[in-house]
Design a protein around this motif. Structure first.
Motif, PDB file in Angstrom:
ATOM      1  N   MET A  19      -2.803  45.438 -27.937  1.00 10.35           N
ATOM      2  CA  MET A  19      -3.451  44.971 -26.738  1.00 10.35           C
ATOM      3  C   MET A  19      -2.495  45.018 -25.543  1.00 10.35           C
ATOM      4  N   ALA A  20      -1.246  44.544 -25.722  1.00 11.09           N
ATOM      5  CA  ALA A  20      -0.267  44.538 -24.639  1.00 11.09           C
ATOM      6  C   ALA A  20       0.071  45.961 -24.222  1.00 11.09           C
ATOM      7  N   GLN A  22      -0.401  47.563 -20.522  1.00  6.91           N
ATOM      8  CA  GLN A  22       0.734  48.190 -19.850  1.00  6.91           C
ATOM      9  C   GLN A  22       0.385  49.631 -19.466  1.00  6.91           C
ATOM     10  N   LEU A  23      -0.300  50.333 -20.355  1.00  8.15           N
ATOM     11  CA  LEU A  23      -0.714  51.708 -20.064  1.00  8.15           C
ATOM     12  C   LEU A  23      -1.696  51.734 -18.891  1.00  8.15           C
ATOM     13  N   ASP A  24      -2.609  50.773 -18.833  1.00 13.73           N
ATOM     14  CA  ASP A  24      -3.555  50.681 -17.714  1.00 13.73           C
ATOM     15  C   ASP A  24      -2.816  50.446 -16.391  1.00 13.73           C
ATOM     16  N   GLN A  25      -1.785  49.593 -16.433  1.00 11.55           N
ATOM     17  CA  GLN A  25      -1.014  49.313 -15.211  1.00 11.55           C
ATOM     18  C   GLN A  25      -0.273  50.566 -14.746  1.00 11.55           C
ATOM     19  N   ILE A  26       0.308  51.280 -15.701  1.00 11.69           N
ATOM     20  CA  ILE A  26       1.034  52.516 -15.350  1.00 11.69           C
ATOM     21  C   ILE A  26       0.058  53.542 -14.784  1.00 11.69           C
TER      22      ILE A  26
END
Length: 73
Positions: free
Chosen positions: A1-2, A6-10
């Motif tokens: 999930m984390a 993090q991938l979405d933020q990048i």
């Protein structure tokens, strides 16, 4: 999930950077156009100035010689 978060933020940051890059490219293209237009205007003004100087020099040559001009030659 984390990792997904993090991938979405990048991904979001990369998309924002791409948009900013495109915006800067458009701005740069407009500035390049302005520079070319100003260079053309400058060249035109230089040409007009040289022509005016040539006309003034021709008129000065047609003036009768004054005493100062006679003495200096």
């Amino acid at each position: 999930m984390a990792a997904s978060k993090q991938l979405d933020q990048i991904t979001e940051k990369v998309e924002r950077l791409l948009l900013r890059h495109e915006e800067l490219q458009r701005t740069n293209a407009l500035l390049v156009e302005q520079v070319h237009a100003l260079q053309a205007e400058r060249d035109s003004l230089k040409s007009r100035l040289l022509a005016a100087r040539a006309r003034i020099d021709a008129l000065l040559e047609r003036l009768p010689a004054t005493e100062e001009r006679k003495e200096s030659t």
